[in-house]
Design a protein around this motif. Structure first.
Motif, PDB file in Angstrom:
ATOM      1  N   LYS A 290       0.681  -1.298  -0.077  1.00 38.48           N
ATOM      2  CA  LYS A 290       0.248  -0.030   0.062  1.00 38.48           C
ATOM      3  C   LYS A 290       0.997   1.178  -0.096  1.00 38.48           C
ATOM      4  O   LYS A 290       0.510   2.348  -0.695  1.00 38.48           O
ATOM      5  N   SER A 291       2.005   1.267   0.759  1.00 41.33           N
ATOM      6  CA  SER A 291       2.987   2.401   0.736  1.00 41.33           C
ATOM      7  C   SER A 291       3.487   2.654  -0.648  1.00 41.33           C
ATOM      8  O   SER A 291       3.596   3.695  -1.008  1.00 41.33           O
ATOM      9  N   ASP A 292       3.819   1.602  -1.272  1.00 42.49           N
ATOM     10  CA  ASP A 292       4.431   1.559  -2.678  1.00 42.49           C
ATOM     11  C   ASP A 292       3.234   2.193  -3.537  1.00 42.49           C
ATOM     12  O   ASP A 292       3.682   3.112  -4.563  1.00 42.49           O
ATOM     13  N   ALA A 293       2.200   1.938  -3.457  1.00 42.71           N
ATOM     14  CA  ALA A 293       1.153   2.354  -4.579  1.00 42.71           C
ATOM     15  C   ALA A 293       0.788   3.864  -4.014  1.00 42.71           C
ATOM     16  O   ALA A 293       0.508   4.652  -5.035  1.00 42.71           O
ATOM     17  N   ARG A 294       0.899   3.970  -2.774  1.00 44.48           N
ATOM     18  CA  ARG A 294       0.776   5.703  -2.464  1.00 44.48           C
ATOM     19  C   ARG A 294       1.925   6.440  -3.072  1.00 44.48           C
ATOM     20  O   ARG A 294       1.636   7.573  -3.366  1.00 44.48           O
ATOM     21  N   VAL A 295       3.001   5.988  -2.755  1.00 43.15           N
ATOM     22  CA  VAL A 295       4.261   6.741  -3.414  1.00 43.15           C
ATOM     23  C   VAL A 295       4.173   6.921  -4.906  1.00 43.15           C
ATOM     24  O   VAL A 295       4.316   7.945  -5.466  1.00 43.15           O
ATOM     25  N   ALA A 296       3.772   5.794  -5.750  1.00 43.93           N
ATOM     26  CA  ALA A 296       3.520   6.101  -7.140  1.00 43.93           C
ATOM     27  C   ALA A 296       2.419   7.013  -7.531  1.00 43.93           C
ATOM     28  O   ALA A 296       2.504   7.791  -8.416  1.00 43.93           O
ATOM     29  N   LYS A 297       1.374   7.043  -6.807  1.00 40.00           N
ATOM     30  CA  LYS A 297       0.260   8.178  -6.921  1.00 40.00           C
ATOM     31  C   LYS A 297       0.845   9.424  -6.545  1.00 40.00           C
ATOM     32  O   LYS A 297       0.456  10.340  -7.449  1.00 40.00           O
ATOM     33  N   GLU A 298       1.414   9.512  -5.477  1.00 44.51           N
ATOM     34  CA  GLU A 298       2.134  11.056  -5.154  1.00 44.51           C
ATOM     35  C   GLU A 298       3.072  11.230  -6.286  1.00 44.51           C
ATOM     36  O   GLU A 298       3.118  12.465  -6.258  1.00 44.51           O
ATOM     37  N   ASP A 299       3.874  10.461  -6.692  1.00 41.88           N
ATOM     38  CA  ASP A 299       4.810  10.901  -7.971  1.00 41.88           C
ATOM     39  C   ASP A 299       4.008  11.481  -9.051  1.00 41.88           C
ATOM     40  O   ASP A 299       4.468  12.468  -9.575  1.00 41.88           O
ATOM     41  N   ALA A 300       2.958  10.699  -9.526  1.00 41.92           N
ATOM     42  CA  ALA A 300       1.958  11.500 -10.625  1.00 41.92           C
ATOM     43  C   ALA A 300       1.533  12.559  -9.945  1.00 41.92           C
ATOM     44  O   ALA A 300       1.584  13.437 -11.112  1.00 41.92           O
ATOM     45  N   ASP A 301       0.940  12.834  -9.005  1.00 44.79           N
ATOM     46  CA  ASP A 301       0.332  14.024  -8.518  1.00 44.79           C
ATOM     47  C   ASP A 301       1.392  15.057  -8.622  1.00 44.79           C
ATOM     48  O   ASP A 301       1.151  16.307  -9.248  1.00 44.79           O
ATOM     49  N   ARG A 302       2.601  15.023  -8.109  1.00 44.82           N
ATOM     50  CA  ARG A 302       3.626  15.893  -8.207  1.00 44.82           C
ATOM     51  C   ARG A 302       4.164  16.222  -9.442  1.00 44.82           C
ATOM     52  O   ARG A 302       4.235  17.606  -9.731  1.00 44.82           O
ATOM     53  N   GLU A 303       4.190  15.319 -10.348  1.00 42.23           N
ATOM     54  CA  GLU A 303       4.463  15.790 -11.739  1.00 42.23           C
ATOM     55  C   GLU A 303       3.426  16.688 -12.171  1.00 42.23           C
ATOM     56  O   GLU A 303       3.775  17.494 -13.117  1.00 42.23           O
ATOM     57  N   ALA A 304       2.070  16.272 -12.133  1.00 42.46           N
ATOM     58  CA  ALA A 304       0.995  17.106 -12.785  1.00 42.46           C
ATOM     59  C   ALA A 304       0.957  18.513 -12.074  1.00 42.46           C
ATOM     60  O   ALA A 304       0.888  19.650 -12.681  1.00 42.46           O
ATOM     61  N   TYR A 305       1.152  18.595 -10.749  1.00 41.73           N
ATOM     62  CA  TYR A 305       1.024  20.046 -10.249  1.00 41.73           C
ATOM     63  C   TYR A 305       2.309  20.505 -10.541  1.00 41.73           C
ATOM     64  O   TYR A 305       2.197  22.157 -10.657  1.00 41.73           O
TER      65      TYR A 305
END
Length: 235
Positions: free
Chosen positions: A188-203
């Motif tokens: 679940k932590s791996d999945a959260r980090v992947a999601k946050e990386d995508a968010d960070r790139e978009a922002y």
């Protein structure tokens, strides 16, 4: 859950070191969020240093306030990759831990200390690079006179920690992951980090706002939040 006094449990189960190391890399905030916002130790237990991040297996101590006898007993039970976790039967900020304890623990490969007590020799502990999260800094000494326990369930900062559980600690605090749930918490932590990386790139690119990416405009509308001009608002 009550814990008996006067016992030293010698054969605790430990988790997969590779899983624990990965959880440590993710850090407290990510692991806490990933496992459903549970497991946090209260904010009164704070780091005496900055920049340290550890993850290890909990070796637990239950001591009487003003007495560090059971910390001496716990050192023998520690193995490389462990984190010593100390609780007391009632509140105490006495300086139950210092550089001599850290020297012995470091020699056994222990990664750090989480304690409801106070600590002292803090400059030495930082120089030794032995990370500590404590209830305070206090030079008041302790005695070695009262039986407690080693490797029983304890409560630190309102959080239950069992011997063998995973403890992750960094500048943001401490989180406990039950040993048997560590692998799932890592997924679940791996999945959260992947999601946050995508968010960070978009922002970071300016391509999207969090309001749109997270669908929060609908939430605002449902709550009755209205957009209006300054002129409209001033009427």
């Amino acid at each position: 859950m009550s814990s008996p006094l006067g016992v030293v449990v010698t054969d605790i189960r430990r988790g997969d070191p590779a899983v624990i190391a990965r959880l440590a890399e993710h850090g407290v905030a990510t692991v806490h969020e990933a496992q459903g916002r549970v497991g946090l130790v209260g904010p009164g237990i704070r780091p005496i240093q900055q920049g340290a991040r550890i993850g290890g297996t909990a070796v637990t101590v239950l001591s009487w306030p003003g007495d560090n006898l059971m910390i001496h007993a716990a050192i023998e039970q520690c193995e490389p990759g462990d984190v010593l976790v100390v609780a007391t039967t009632s509140g105490s900020t006495d300086g139950a831990f210092g550089d001599l304890f850290a020297t012995a623990l470091k020699a056994r490969g222990v990664l750090g200390l989480v304690t409801e007590t106070g600590v002292r020799d803090t400059a030495d502990l930082r120089e030794m690079v032995f990370p500590v999260w404590s209830n305070g800094v206090h030079s008041q000494g302790t005695v070695k006179a009262t039986a407690g326990s080693v490797n029983v369930s304890v409560t630190v900062g309102g959080q239950l920690i069992r011997p063998g559980d995973v403890v992750v600690a960094d500048d943001d605090g401490i989180v406990c992951v039950p040993r048997e749930e560590a692998a799932v918490a890592l997924e679940k932590s791996d999945a959260r980090v992947a999601k946050e990386d995508a968010d960070r790139e978009a922002y970071g690119s300016g391509a999207e706002l969090s309001l749109d990416r997270k669908g929060l405009r609908t939430t605002l509308e449902g709550l009755g939040v209205r957009y209006m001009s300054q002129e409209e608002y001033g009427r």
